[in-house]
Design a protein around this motif. Structure first.
Motif, PDB file in Angstrom:
ATOM      1  N   LYS A 102     -26.678 -21.417 -24.726  1.00  0.00           N
ATOM      2  CA  LYS A 102     -26.847 -19.977 -24.938  1.00  0.00           C
ATOM      3  C   LYS A 102     -28.312 -19.562 -24.745  1.00  0.00           C
ATOM      4  N   ARG A 103     -29.202 -20.537 -24.917  1.00  0.00           N
ATOM      5  CA  ARG A 103     -30.641 -20.279 -24.797  1.00  0.00           C
ATOM      6  C   ARG A 103     -31.292 -21.539 -24.260  1.00  0.00           C
ATOM      7  N   GLU A 314     -29.265  -9.049 -24.225  1.00  0.00           N
ATOM      8  CA  GLU A 314     -29.154 -10.510 -24.272  1.00  0.00           C
ATOM      9  C   GLU A 314     -29.299 -11.020 -25.709  1.00  0.00           C
ATOM     10  N   LEU A 318     -26.537 -12.953 -27.854  1.00  0.00           N
ATOM     11  CA  LEU A 318     -26.837 -14.263 -28.450  1.00  0.00           C
ATOM     12  C   LEU A 318     -26.422 -14.281 -29.916  1.00  0.00           C
ATOM     13  N   GLN A 321     -22.599 -14.504 -30.074  1.00  0.00           N
ATOM     14  CA  GLN A 321     -22.088 -15.821 -29.700  1.00  0.00           C
ATOM     15  C   GLN A 321     -22.381 -16.879 -30.759  1.00  0.00           C
TER      16      GLN A 321
END
Length: 321
Positions: A102-103, A314, A318, A321
């Motif tokens: 995710k990052r 974004e 995040l 999620q």
């Protein structure tokens, strides 16, 4: 029991163990985690390292051995370097496949370790030849030409023996084949030497450089130590002021060497995604922020953080999620 307690608390069922190779412990732990994901043993990995200087006995032992700085100043690569300074650190990173991330802070291209074996200088004396072999092998395996390396985060402890051996190994393995001046540095000049946690601290410094675009400078460097041929002949440059890390896909090497002969090298690649318009969405549809926490304070802290920032789709994604 420490890793097992984490596995118990987080309900993790993969390999769970402690790695102790002295100063290269966290580098070797990262290497093993990286291999475990690559070979399909696990999907994700937590690599944590900790060093606390609680008992004075260990410090006394190292001081009597003659490896600690009497004045408490880490003068890495300096002519007046007289030993390292023990420090503390608690660090932790999370590894996973990039397709599931995710990052992304950086991509690990490769990691490799070896051991010095027998040395005439004794168990604690580092081997420049074996360090050179490790670096040469890991870049060859990764099909990376040394000219592509933007920066090397050295182990650099500030000892009279260790620094020249490592810098000369970097010179032979990379700088002489680079075709340009190679930048190097060591986080130990800034925070001291957290021993088994040192490799992870070096990684965090590199991630800061990749995020900000600038390599943090070395401290306490007055006169470069004599005998460092790569520096004397301008093949290597020590970063002594904030220096821009060029290229959005910059490749950085990281050394982590252990007291006793266990060596590790990690290759990281910058993952630089350019934000478009600061993350503002292209539409005017309201975003609902949904968060959870164990306490009211935890939820309010997250919501306060969101409300104090400009809208970034974004970041909102995040959180969801």
């Amino acid at each position: 029991m420490l890793p097992h307690r984490l596995s118990y608390y987080l309900k993790l069922k993969g390999p769970s163990f402690t790695v102790d190779t002295a100063c290269s412990s966290s580098g070797n732990a990262l290497h093993l985690a990286f291999k475990s994901i690559r070979c399909g043993q696990c999907e994700t990995a937590i690599v944590a390292s900790c060093h606390l200087t609680i008992h004075p006995g260990t410090t006394v032992q190292f001081f009597r051995l003659g490896v600690l700085s009497p004045d408490g100043i880490p003068k890495v690569f300096d002519e007046d370097a007289n030993g390292y300074v023990r420090s503390e650190a608690c660090t932790c990173i999370f590894l996973q496949k990039s397709k599931n991330a995710k990052r992304i802070y950086a991509r690990i291209i490769n990691a490799k370790s070896n051991c010095d074996g027998f040395k005439k200088g004794g168990l604690t004396f580092p081997s420049s030849q074996i360090q050179e072999e490790l670096m040469t092998e890991v870049y060859k395996e990764s099909n990376i030409n040394p000219s592509k390396v933007s920066y090397v985060e050295a182990h650099g402890t500030g000892t009279q023996v260790g620094d020249p051996i490592e810098v000369n190994a970097i010179d032979r393995a990379l700088a002489k084949k680079c075709g340009k001046q190679l930048l190097i540095g060591s986080v130990k000049s800034n925070i001291g030497h957290p021993e088994p946690a040192s490799g992870m601290c070096s990684i965090i410094k590199v991630l800061i450089a990749m995020e900000t675009g600038f390599i943090p400078p070395n401290k306490n460097l007055r006169r470069v130590r004599k005998g460092l041929e790569g520096i004397e002949q301008n093949r290597i440059k020590i970063v002594t002021e904030a220096t821009e890390l060029l290229d959005n896909d910059a490749i950085v090497g990281l050394n982590n060497f252990g007291f006793g002969g266990s060596n590790c090298h990690v290759i990281l690649q910058r993952f630089k995604k350019q934000k478009i318009n600061g993350g503002l969405p292209k539409d005017d549809v309201p975003r609902l922020i949904c968060v959870s926490g164990r306490t009211n304070e935890a939820v309010l802290k997250i919501l306060d953080d969101v409300s104090n920032k400009s809208l970034d789709e974004e970041y909102v994604g995040l959180l969801h999620q």
